[in-house]
Design a protein around this motif. Structure first.
Motif, PDB file in Angstrom:
ATOM      1  N   TYR A 118     -11.365  16.039 -18.280  1.00 29.69           N
ATOM      2  CA  TYR A 118     -11.629  16.843 -17.097  1.00 29.69           C
ATOM      3  C   TYR A 118     -11.444  18.321 -17.431  1.00 29.69           C
ATOM      4  N   PRO A 119     -12.185  19.208 -16.736  1.00 30.12           N
ATOM      5  CA  PRO A 119     -13.227  18.947 -15.746  1.00 30.12           C
ATOM      6  C   PRO A 119     -14.518  18.447 -16.389  1.00 30.12           C
ATOM      7  N   SER A 132     -13.250  17.417 -11.214  1.00 31.37           N
ATOM      8  CA  SER A 132     -12.415  18.434 -11.869  1.00 31.37           C
ATOM      9  C   SER A 132     -11.028  17.934 -12.212  1.00 31.37           C
ATOM     10  N   HIS A 158      -7.614  20.019 -12.522  1.00 27.17           N
ATOM     11  CA  HIS A 158      -7.988  21.424 -12.576  1.00 27.17           C
ATOM     12  C   HIS A 158      -8.394  21.958 -11.203  1.00 27.17           C
ATOM     13  N   GLU A 159      -8.458  21.090 -10.226  1.00 24.84           N
ATOM     14  CA  GLU A 159      -8.728  21.455  -8.836  1.00 24.84           C
ATOM     15  C   GLU A 159      -7.565  20.910  -8.006  1.00 24.84           C
ATOM     16  N   ASP A 162      -4.148  14.404 -16.949  1.00 24.28           N
ATOM     17  CA  ASP A 162      -2.838  14.740 -17.527  1.00 24.28           C
ATOM     18  C   ASP A 162      -2.078  13.513 -18.007  1.00 24.28           C
TER      19      ASP A 162
END
Length: 257
Positions: free
Chosen positions: A3-4, A137, A140-141, A158
């Motif tokens: 990701y993203p 995402s 990251h979002e 993660d």
């Protein structure tokens, strides 16, 4: 999965988040125009244009304001506060900001008709498309949830299985669309009720789902988004009372079989 997510590879690639966010605006607005042409609009064309402008401006500004206030300390410590303001956004702020400026514009125009009903389904569609982009995402979002051991928890980049909040919202918005559509096949809502029901349902959903989202409490262990949701629900308290006490008052009459 990395990701993203992007469409394409190497130097020729585009962020799926950006792609779906763009598609959300384009398709949502095209669907609005389609419904406006298909159904009679009680609001004159000139007033409707000003209402759209007010909705867009309110959504743009307040989505950033509430988004930035999700982390007041981070905003205060940012080296470029304007960049921080424009980089952070949330749909809750956008909905409430759009609502606020539309109501102010209607006062200026002396427009008495409800303007939200025609926006409801295009908004739901746009939000579903946008949330697909958020899901692409990952972490990251800021639309991911806390760690979870549930079987549908997802690794969003993660290595930690988490509540996929964007997916939850997609499912919830789809359910709102189906329920409203099914009810409206049998009953005719009073003017403005469709949009009010959508707002009440969505704000209540967002208030609850924030409890499983990593966030920074700002007052009484509640996040900025939760406080904004409560403010929105307070605005609709009269409709909520009608829903709980006499929901038949929300409809004009039954549709003929």
């Amino acid at each position: 999965m990395d990701y993203p997510l992007h469409l394409g590879s190497g130097q020729v690639s585009i962020s799926l988040h950006l792609l779906f966010e763009t598609l959300a605006f384009f398709i949502g607005f095209r669907y609005f125009l389609y419904l406006k042409k298909k159904r009679s609009d009680p609001i004159p064309e000139s007033n409707r244009v000003w209402i759209i402008i007010a909705a867009a401006l309110g959504a743009f500004l307040f989505s950033r304001l509430v988004g930035s206030l999700e982390n007041p300390y981070g905003w205060n410590q940012a080296s470029n506060k304007w960049l921080y303001f424009f980089a952070n956004k949330t749909i809750v702020g956008g909905l409430l900001g759009g609502l606020l400026l539309v109501e102010l514009m209607k006062l200026l125009l002396r427009e008495k008709s409800s303007s939200g009903d025609l926006f409801t389904y295009p908004l739901v569609l746009a939000m579903i498309i946008g949330r697909i982009g958020c899901l692409s995402s990952g972490i990251h979002e800021p639309t991911y949830g806390e760690a979870s051991a549930l079987p549908w928890a997802m690794d969003l980049g993660d290595g930690i299985p988490r509540h996929p909040l964007a997916l939850y919202e997609i499912i919830f918005l789809g359910a709102i669309w189906i329920v409203l559509n099914q009810v409206e096949t049998k009953q005719i809502f009073r003017m403005g009720v469709r949009f009010k029901l959508f707002m009440i349902a969505y704000l209540a959903f967002r208030f609850l789902i924030e409890f499983i989202k990593p966030n920074q409490p700002v007052f009484l262990s509640l996040s900025t988004i939760q406080l904004a949701c409560l403010a929105g629900l307070a605005y609709y308290c009269q409709t909520i009372i009608v829903i709980l006490s006499n929901p038949n008052n929300l409809v004009v009459h039954e549709r003929p079989a």
